[in-house]
Structure formats: structure tokens, C-alpha cells
Write a protein that holds these residues in place. Structure first.
Motif, PDB file in Angstrom:
ATOM      1  N   HIS A  94      46.077 -12.833   3.119  1.00 14.28           N
ATOM      2  CA  HIS A  94      47.520 -12.398   3.614  1.00 14.28           C
ATOM      3  C   HIS A  94      47.292 -12.287   5.200  1.00 14.28           C
ATOM      4  O   HIS A  94      46.066 -12.332   5.745  1.00 14.28           O
ATOM      5  CB  HIS A  94      47.966 -11.006   3.105  1.00 14.28           C
ATOM      6  CG  HIS A  94      46.945  -9.766   3.584  1.00 14.28           C
ATOM      7  ND1 HIS A  94      45.937  -9.457   2.651  1.00 14.28           N
ATOM      8  CD2 HIS A  94      46.953  -9.009   4.741  1.00 14.28           C
ATOM      9  CE1 HIS A  94      45.196  -8.747   3.335  1.00 14.28           C
ATOM     10  NE2 HIS A  94      45.762  -8.272   4.415  1.00 14.28           N
ATOM     11  N   HIS A  96      48.612 -10.224   8.982  1.00 10.72           N
ATOM     12  CA  HIS A  96      49.330  -9.554  10.163  1.00 10.72           C
ATOM     13  C   HIS A  96      49.835 -10.113  11.254  1.00 10.72           C
ATOM     14  O   HIS A  96      49.055 -10.966  11.766  1.00 10.72           O
ATOM     15  CB  HIS A  96      48.452  -8.257  10.386  1.00 10.72           C
ATOM     16  CG  HIS A  96      47.658  -7.703   8.994  1.00 10.72           C
ATOM     17  ND1 HIS A  96      48.327  -6.426   8.467  1.00 10.72           N
ATOM     18  CD2 HIS A  96      46.750  -7.955   8.278  1.00 10.72           C
ATOM     19  CE1 HIS A  96      47.674  -6.383   7.478  1.00 10.72           C
ATOM     20  NE2 HIS A  96      46.621  -6.973   7.115  1.00 10.72           N
ATOM     21  N   HIS A 119      43.510 -12.172   6.559  1.00 10.32           N
ATOM     22  CA  HIS A 119      42.340 -11.348   5.740  1.00 10.32           C
ATOM     23  C   HIS A 119      42.213 -12.095   4.395  1.00 10.32           C
ATOM     24  O   HIS A 119      43.100 -12.158   3.542  1.00 10.32           O
ATOM     25  CB  HIS A 119      42.964  -9.876   5.393  1.00 10.32           C
ATOM     26  CG  HIS A 119      42.971  -9.062   6.631  1.00 10.32           C
ATOM     27  ND1 HIS A 119      43.925  -7.820   6.900  1.00 10.32           N
ATOM     28  CD2 HIS A 119      42.330  -9.346   7.949  1.00 10.32           C
ATOM     29  CE1 HIS A 119      43.551  -7.421   7.894  1.00 10.32           C
ATOM     30  NE2 HIS A 119      42.457  -8.254   8.744  1.00 10.32           N
ATOM     31  N   PHE A 131      39.799  -5.077  -9.858  1.00 11.16           N
ATOM     32  CA  PHE A 131      40.176  -5.251  -8.640  1.00 11.16           C
ATOM     33  C   PHE A 131      40.557  -3.484  -8.226  1.00 11.16           C
ATOM     34  O   PHE A 131      40.023  -3.021  -6.957  1.00 11.16           O
ATOM     35  CB  PHE A 131      41.188  -6.023  -8.202  1.00 11.16           C
ATOM     36  CG  PHE A 131      41.636  -5.874  -6.464  1.00 11.16           C
ATOM     37  CD1 PHE A 131      40.693  -6.465  -5.678  1.00 11.16           C
ATOM     38  CD2 PHE A 131      42.755  -5.122  -6.266  1.00 11.16           C
ATOM     39  CE1 PHE A 131      41.083  -6.454  -4.328  1.00 11.16           C
ATOM     40  CE2 PHE A 131      43.006  -4.999  -4.925  1.00 11.16           C
ATOM     41  CZ  PHE A 131      42.228  -5.623  -3.903  1.00 11.16           C
ATOM     42  N   GLY A 132      41.428  -3.234  -8.679  1.00  6.42           N
ATOM     43  CA  GLY A 132      41.899  -1.673  -8.367  1.00  6.42           C
ATOM     44  C   GLY A 132      40.831  -0.490  -8.525  1.00  6.42           C
ATOM     45  O   GLY A 132      40.791   0.175  -7.528  1.00  6.42           O
ATOM     46  N   LEU A 198      40.828  -0.284   3.978  1.00  8.67           N
ATOM     47  CA  LEU A 198      42.006  -1.006   3.705  1.00  8.67           C
ATOM     48  C   LEU A 198      42.987  -0.679   5.004  1.00  8.67           C
ATOM     49  O   LEU A 198      42.663   0.708   5.548  1.00  8.67           O
ATOM     50  CB  LEU A 198      42.961  -0.653   2.484  1.00  8.67           C
ATOM     51  CG  LEU A 198      42.140  -0.813   1.159  1.00  8.67           C
ATOM     52  CD1 LEU A 198      43.325  -0.354   0.205  1.00  8.67           C
ATOM     53  CD2 LEU A 198      41.917  -2.172   0.972  1.00  8.67           C
ATOM     54  N   THR A 199      43.529  -1.512   5.696  1.00 10.01           N
ATOM     55  CA  THR A 199      44.196  -1.235   6.903  1.00 10.01           C
ATOM     56  C   THR A 199      45.642  -0.787   6.595  1.00 10.01           C
ATOM     57  O   THR A 199      46.624  -0.618   7.480  1.00 10.01           O
ATOM     58  CB  THR A 199      44.187  -2.461   7.875  1.00 10.01           C
ATOM     59  OG1 THR A 199      45.026  -3.340   7.144  1.00 10.01           O
ATOM     60  CG2 THR A 199      42.881  -2.663   8.230  1.00 10.01           C
ATOM     61  N   THR A 200      46.263  -0.823   5.247  1.00  7.23           N
ATOM     62  CA  THR A 200      47.605  -0.217   4.872  1.00  7.23           C
ATOM     63  C   THR A 200      47.051   0.871   3.668  1.00  7.23           C
ATOM     64  O   THR A 200      46.166   0.947   3.240  1.00  7.23           O
ATOM     65  CB  THR A 200      48.217  -1.226   4.001  1.00  7.23           C
ATOM     66  OG1 THR A 200      47.487  -1.704   2.905  1.00  7.23           O
ATOM     67  CG2 THR A 200      48.437  -2.640   5.145  1.00  7.23           C
ATOM     68  N   PRO A 202      46.733   2.414   0.234  1.00 10.41           N
ATOM     69  CA  PRO A 202      46.373   3.815   0.415  1.00 10.41           C
ATOM     70  C   PRO A 202      45.052   3.953   1.554  1.00 10.41           C
ATOM     71  O   PRO A 202      44.538   4.953   1.539  1.00 10.41           O
ATOM     72  CB  PRO A 202      45.923   4.028  -1.080  1.00 10.41           C
ATOM     73  CG  PRO A 202      45.686   2.621  -1.493  1.00 10.41           C
ATOM     74  CD  PRO A 202      46.619   1.742  -0.904  1.00 10.41           C
ATOM     75  N   HIS A 204      42.247   3.146   1.300  1.00  5.22           N
ATOM     76  CA  HIS A 204      40.924   3.537   0.773  1.00  5.22           C
ATOM     77  C   HIS A 204      39.539   2.974   1.720  1.00  5.22           C
ATOM     78  O   HIS A 204      39.517   1.888   2.239  1.00  5.22           O
ATOM     79  CB  HIS A 204      40.716   2.946  -0.472  1.00  5.22           C
ATOM     80  CG  HIS A 204      41.567   3.236  -1.650  1.00  5.22           C
ATOM     81  ND1 HIS A 204      41.872   4.521  -1.879  1.00  5.22           N
ATOM     82  CD2 HIS A 204      42.364   2.590  -2.619  1.00  5.22           C
ATOM     83  CE1 HIS A 204      42.725   4.511  -2.770  1.00  5.22           C
ATOM     84  NE2 HIS A 204      42.972   3.246  -3.442  1.00  5.22           N
ATOM     85  N   TRP A 209      33.875  -5.058   6.377  1.00  3.92           N
ATOM     86  CA  TRP A 209      34.725  -5.711   7.045  1.00  3.92           C
ATOM     87  C   TRP A 209      33.708  -6.728   7.501  1.00  3.92           C
ATOM     88  O   TRP A 209      32.606  -6.523   8.143  1.00  3.92           O
ATOM     89  CB  TRP A 209      35.224  -5.212   8.330  1.00  3.92           C
ATOM     90  CG  TRP A 209      36.576  -4.462   7.687  1.00  3.92           C
ATOM     91  CD1 TRP A 209      36.758  -3.284   7.609  1.00  3.92           C
ATOM     92  CD2 TRP A 209      37.729  -5.106   7.421  1.00  3.92           C
ATOM     93  NE1 TRP A 209      38.045  -2.940   6.790  1.00  3.92           N
ATOM     94  CE2 TRP A 209      38.622  -4.232   6.891  1.00  3.92           C
ATOM     95  CE3 TRP A 209      38.207  -6.565   7.880  1.00  3.92           C
ATOM     96  CZ2 TRP A 209      40.090  -4.576   6.703  1.00  3.92           C
ATOM     97  CZ3 TRP A 209      39.593  -6.879   7.453  1.00  3.92           C
ATOM     98  CH2 TRP A 209      40.399  -5.827   6.955  1.00  3.92           C
TER      99      TRP A 209
HETATM  100  S1  B30 Z   1      43.473  -5.110   4.153  1.00  5.68           S
HETATM  101  O1  B30 Z   1      42.724  -6.409   4.174  1.00  5.68           O
HETATM  102  O2  B30 Z   1      42.891  -4.141   4.890  1.00  5.68           O
HETATM  103  N1  B30 Z   1      44.796  -5.248   5.113  1.00  5.68           N
HETATM  104  C1  B30 Z   1      45.029  -3.912   0.075  1.00  5.68           C
HETATM  105  C2  B30 Z   1      43.950  -5.165   0.169  1.00  5.68           C
HETATM  106  C3  B30 Z   1      43.587  -5.244   1.459  1.00  5.68           C
HETATM  107  C4  B30 Z   1      44.205  -4.800   2.622  1.00  5.68           C
HETATM  108  C5  B30 Z   1      44.995  -3.919   2.310  1.00  5.68           C
HETATM  109  C6  B30 Z   1      45.329  -3.482   0.978  1.00  5.68           C
HETATM  110  C7  B30 Z   1      45.437  -3.808  -1.324  1.00  5.68           C
HETATM  111  O3  B30 Z   1      44.808  -4.331  -2.402  1.00  5.68           O
HETATM  112  N2  B30 Z   1      46.288  -2.823  -1.552  1.00  5.68           N
HETATM  113  C8  B30 Z   1      46.662  -2.284  -2.982  1.00  5.68           C
HETATM  114  C9  B30 Z   1      45.494  -1.294  -3.313  1.00  5.68           C
HETATM  115  N3  B30 Z   1      46.268  -0.983  -4.719  1.00  5.68           N
HETATM  116  C10 B30 Z   1      47.385   0.037  -4.592  1.00  5.68           C
HETATM  117  C11 B30 Z   1      47.111   1.465  -4.573  1.00  5.68           C
HETATM  118  O4  B30 Z   1      47.922   2.326  -4.499  1.00  5.68           O
HETATM  119  O5  B30 Z   1      45.849   2.000  -4.881  1.00  5.68           O
HETATM  120  C12 B30 Z   1      46.273  -1.781  -5.701  1.00  5.68           C
HETATM  121  C13 B30 Z   1      45.113  -1.886  -6.368  1.00  5.68           C
HETATM  122  O6  B30 Z   1      44.131  -0.746  -6.716  1.00  5.68           O
HETATM  123  O7  B30 Z   1      44.894  -2.628  -7.291  1.00  5.68           O
HETATM  124 CU1  B30 Z   1      44.149   0.845  -5.360  1.00  5.68          CU
END
Ligand code: B30
Ligand code: ZN
Length: 262
Positions: A94, A96, A119, A131-132, A198-200, A202, A204, A209
Motif C-alpha cells: 500500500h 502513503h 510499504h 497474519f493477525g 505499524l504506522t496506523t 493498532p 502494534h 523496518w
Molecule cells: S504499515 O506498513 O505500518 N503502514 C497494517 C499493516 C501495515 C501497516 C499498518 C497496518 C495492518 O495490517 N493493519 C491491520 C491490523 N489488524 C487489525 C487490528 O485491529 O489488529 C488486522 C490483523 O491483525 O490482521 Cu492486528
């Protein structure tokens, strides 16, 4: 249908900590990279990408960015080497970007910003089941960041921007098969690496990087295509453009940035 967070005045990065206290954690991303302060690490091997059989599935607008998703059911499309202990599978990529000028990247280099940042998001399927799960583990994700600098148009980006008319609104999805992101890589894979998040939300703290030093170029016209995407759904009245969807640099908090030698 509305996310509690975004990039507006009320719900933007400065407000994220209210719902996501980890926003003020010890390994948040992005950061400002100061090349002179990065530690040259001769033991860091080159990053190795196996993208030959890489196949995209679809493209979608989640109201925060435009995302291309991949089949991640096996280890066909992975990265290895560099700071990573094992193979990480490609899940999605994706972007930014900014509203105009040369703003829009998340990472900055000695304060320098780029028009956009790509990214490529990978997960540690050797250690986590989904993945989650990986997205919440300390060594779950590896994201390759590539800067987009304003200049000549990029041929590889056309395939993506040409699909934008199908995903103009939040929640829209379209088939996007057979796209290989290899075409988006710069010549050199020399990189900086550091532990972050993650830069958005949640937010985490799960990301290793890998920020490539060499940018790719994008034309002003191509950037204009990104800015025609919308952050709202088709049935909503709001017609806010998707732009300035970047988080600014966060405190380094004692972390070391390492630089690869080649
Ligand atoms: S980034 O590359 O840092 N901008 C996510 C992946 C990459 C970036 C930012 C976000 C992402 O996958 N976000 C969704 C994460 N979750 C949602 C959640 O609420 O808690 C989806 C998931 O598992 O599958 Cu964790
Ligand atoms: Zn991102």
C-alpha cells in the motif's frame, strides 16, 4: 461504518494515543533517519526477495490507503536475509502520500520528506499461524519501505493507478491479478533497518523496518491519480479526498538504526 481514526484534524495522528496508548510506546514508527547516526553493520547480509512467482489477487480501498493483496498461503513469495532470521511472506502493499509538493512519506531522511512511500508488508509464517497473530508479535512483520520522489513517471505504477477508478470509494474491491511488485523496486536494495511498529492503529510494535535508501520516481500526474481516491463509501455524502495519509516521525527512544553495506 466509520473508523475511530483517520488523518483529519479531530481523528489524526495526534489523537491516536487516546484509543491506542501504544502510540506513545518505545518502538513506534515512522522515524526520521539520520544517515550519519546509522551504524554500519558488516554482518547485515543483503535482503533477498523471491518474487518470481508472485501473484497479486485484488486491489481495495480501506478508507486509509489503497492496498494490493497477495496469495500468502505458501512460501512462494518471500523475503529473506538482511536482519531477518527466516522467510517472511508477502501479504500486501500500500502507499502513503501527501496533498501536494514533496510531503507524503512517513519515514524522513535527515528531515527530508518524499512525495509518497510504498510499504511491502510481509509476515513471519515460520513462527505465527496467521497474519493477525504475526501483526501483534514482536518479530511478526517485516515491511520494506520505498520512497517515491517526484520526477519522471514510473511505468510500473501505471498498472496500479489505472485500476484506481474501480476503487475510488472506501470499501470497494476489484480484481487485480498478475501484478509483480518487482517492477516497483529501485536498482539498489541498500537499506536501513530498525525495530518499529505499524504506522496506523493498532500501532502494534511488531515490525522490522527495512527502508531502502534509493527512491523510485513518480510524476506529478501520477500523484494526482492517488489524490482522486476518496476516504468515504459510495453511499456517503462526504467527498473527502484520500491524501496526507501519513504519520509523522516518532521519537527514536534509544533505538539504533543499522545500515547495510550493499
Ligand atoms: S504499515 O506498513 O505500518 N503502514 C497494517 C499493516 C501495515 C501497516 C499498518 C497496518 C495492518 O495490517 N493493519 C491491520 C491490523 N489488524 C487489525 C487490528 O485491529 O489488529 C488486522 C490483523 O491483525 O490482521 Cu492486528
Ligand atoms: Zn504503511
Amino acid at each position: 461504518t466509520r473508523d475511530p481514526w483517520g488523518y483529519g484534524n479531530e481523528d489524526g495522528p495526534d489523537a491516536w494515543h487516546k484509543d491506542y496508548p501504544i502510540a506513545q510506546g518505545n518502538r513506534q514508527s515512522p522515524i526520521d533517519i539520520i544517515p550519519e547516526e546509522a551504524v554500519h553493520d558488516a554482518s547485515l547480509s543483503p535482503i533477498f526477495l523471491s518474487y518470481d512467482y508472485c501473484n497479486s489477487i485484488n486491489i481495495y480501498n480501506n478508507g486509509h490507503s489503497v492496498i494490493v493483496e497477495f496469495d500468502d498461503t505458501d512460501d512462494r513469495t518471500v523475503i529473506r536475509g538482511g536482519p531477518l532470521d527466516n522467510a517472511y511472506r508477502l501479504k500486501q502493499f500500500h502507499f502513503h502520500w501527501g496533498g501536494k509538493g514533496n510531503h507524503g512519506s512517513e519515514h524522513t531522511v535527515r528531515g527530508k520528506t518524499y512525495a509518497s512511500e510504498l510499504h511491502l508488508v510481509h509476515w513471519n509464517a515460520a513462527k505465527y499461524k496467521t497474519f493477525g497473530e504475526a501483526a501483534a508479535g514482536p518479530d511478526g512483520l517485516a515491511v520494506i519501505a520505498i520512497f517515491l520522489e517526484k520526477g519522471d513517471e514510473h511505468r510500473g505504477l501505471h498498472k496500479i493507478t489505472d485500476a484506481f477508478y474501480m476503487v475510488k470509494f472506501k470499501g470497494s474491491v476489484a480484481d487485480f491479478k498478475g501484478f509483480n511488485p518487482k517492477i516497483l523496486l529501485p536498482n539498489s536494495l541498500v537499506y536501513w533497518t530498525y525495530p518499529g511498529s505499524l504506522t496506523t492503529p493498532p500501532l502494534h510494535e511488531s515490525v522490522t523496518w527495512i527502508v531502502l535508501k534509493e527512491p523510485i520516481t513518480v510524476s506529478e500526474k501520477q500523484m494526482g491519480r492517488f489524490r482522486m481516491l476518496l476516504i468515504s463509501g459510495e453511499e456517503e455524502d462526504d467527498r473527502t479526498r484520500m491524501e496526507n495519509n501519513f504519520r509523522p516521525p516518532q521519537p527514536l527512544k534509544g533505538r539504533k538504526v543499522r545500515a547495510s553495506s550493499n
